[in-house]
Design a protein around this motif. Structure first.
Motif, PDB file in Angstrom:
ATOM      1  N   GLN A   1       0.822  -1.205   0.000  1.00  0.00           N
ATOM      2  CA  GLN A   1       0.000   0.000   0.000  1.00  0.00           C
ATOM      3  C   GLN A   1       0.854   1.251   0.000  1.00  0.00           C
ATOM      4  O   GLN A   1       0.558   2.225  -0.702  1.00  0.00           O
TER       5      GLN A   1
ATOM      6  N   VAL B   1      -9.451  -1.738  -0.890  1.00  0.00           N
ATOM      7  CA  VAL B   1      -8.050  -2.183  -0.857  1.00  0.00           C
ATOM      8  C   VAL B   1      -7.846  -3.452  -1.689  1.00  0.00           C
ATOM      9  O   VAL B   1      -6.760  -4.035  -1.677  1.00  0.00           O
TER      10      VAL B   1
ATOM     11  N   ILE C   1      -4.715  -3.606  -3.734  1.00  0.00           N
ATOM     12  CA  ILE C   1      -3.529  -3.842  -2.913  1.00  0.00           C
ATOM     13  C   ILE C   1      -3.392  -5.321  -2.602  1.00  0.00           C
ATOM     14  O   ILE C   1      -2.297  -5.906  -2.682  1.00  0.00           O
TER      15      ILE C   1
END
Length: 317
Positions: free
Chosen positions: A90, A271, A274
């Motif tokens: 990230q 996310v 990621i």
């Protein structure tokens, strides 16, 4: 011992076994393991497109008859490393760091750091277990075998780094290293001036609604914390200081199932890119069916669909 092997394999290959074992067969294995005294209680989650199903049997601890369920809190051990690698991924995406940044860019300038013929260790080397560091630090002290990490501080990590001699060029060999992930998580904290737990929570866990995954337990989590044990003997929970990024997170089967759901795309989260980027192969290995992403060990033939997240308090080799 055979029953332990069976239950280990059932946790290790749960997504595969869900197609090969009936619910009754899974429940029978769990019942046998608990009833024969190998553990006071167990929880297994099976995840597919239709949702997550939890199997649970037994009690919270050898001296607590409360039925165990998916909200029980456990020490997750080396599962913590996965979240360190995700945080690193990230922060690369966010422009905070680069994969090939050398560790001397972020550690104290007065430290003497290991190099090999002028070749420096990078953050990417740490994340992919190619730094050349040991599995465990040479200066690791363990005066209490039941709480082995309680005395190991950042000062010991710095002492290890200042005195370690590399025996080969970083990046040329795979060597699983708790030390490497400890150093990586420490550097990420230094860069952001935030504790590891706060970083992981703000940048990853909140998006996946993993509210019961923390280093430091809330009062509510303490009430759900499954007592550590060796057979029928209660032993202390581990105190983790410098090793937070390699083994300090606590979590629940429910939260870890949510993590797998998020990786598979069954639970929608911002996310997700990621999570997918972290499992991309960075370095193929000579070991059968094993490649390395950012800390992830990716089975070449099955990828994440047969990846596992067992509950373990020991740093895995």
């Amino acid at each position: 011992m055979n029953i332990l092997k069976k239950i280990f394999l059932s946790c290790l290959l749960a997504p595969i076994l869900s197609f090969a074992m009936t619910d009754v067969e899974i429940e029978d294995i769990m019942k046998k393991c608990v009833d024969e005294g190998h553990t006071p209680g167990m929880v297994i989650g099976l995840i597919d497109e239709s949702g997550t199903k939890f199997f649970k049997y037994g009690q919270m601890s050898v001296d607590d008859p409360t039925p165990i369920d998916e909200n029980a809190v456990f020490e997750t051990g080396s599962i913590s490393k996965i979240f360190t690698s995700l945080l690193f991924t990230q922060m690369i995406k966010n422009g905070d760091v680069k994969f090939d940044d050398t560790i001397d860019m972020y550690l104290p300038k007065d430290m003497t750091l290991p190099e090999y013929k002028g070749k420096k260790i990078t953050l990417g080397h740490l994340a992919t277990h190619r730094s050349g560091f040991d599995y465990m630090p040479e200066n690791f002290i363990m005066s209490d075998m039941y709480n082995p990490f309680s005395e190991y501080s950042v000062e010991y990590v710095y002492d290890y780094l200042s005195n370690y001699k590399l025996t080969y060029e970083p990046g040329t060999k795979y060597r699983y290293s708790n030390v490497g992930i400890v150093v990586l998580s420490h550097i990420l904290s230094l860069i952001t001036n935030q504790e590891f737990e706060d970083l992981v929570s703000e940048r990853l866990l909140k998006s996946m609604s993993m509210d019961s995954t923390k280093v430091n337990l809330t009062d509510d989590m303490k009430n759900r914390f499954a007592a550590a044990h060796i057979r029928d003997k209660i032993v202390p929970h581990w105190t983790i200081n410098a090793f937070e990024g390699a083994g300090g997170l606590h979590s629940t089967p429910k939260d870890l199932a949510r993590f797998i759901e998020s990786n598979l795309g069954h639970y929608k989260t911002d996310v997700y890119p990621i999570l997918q980027d972290a499992i991309k192969t960075r370095h193929p290995q000579d070991l059968p069916y094993l490649d390395v992403g950012n800390e992830w060990k990716d089975r070449k033939s099955t990828r994440l669909n047969s990846s596992h997240i067992p509950l373990s308090r020991m740093p895995s080799p």
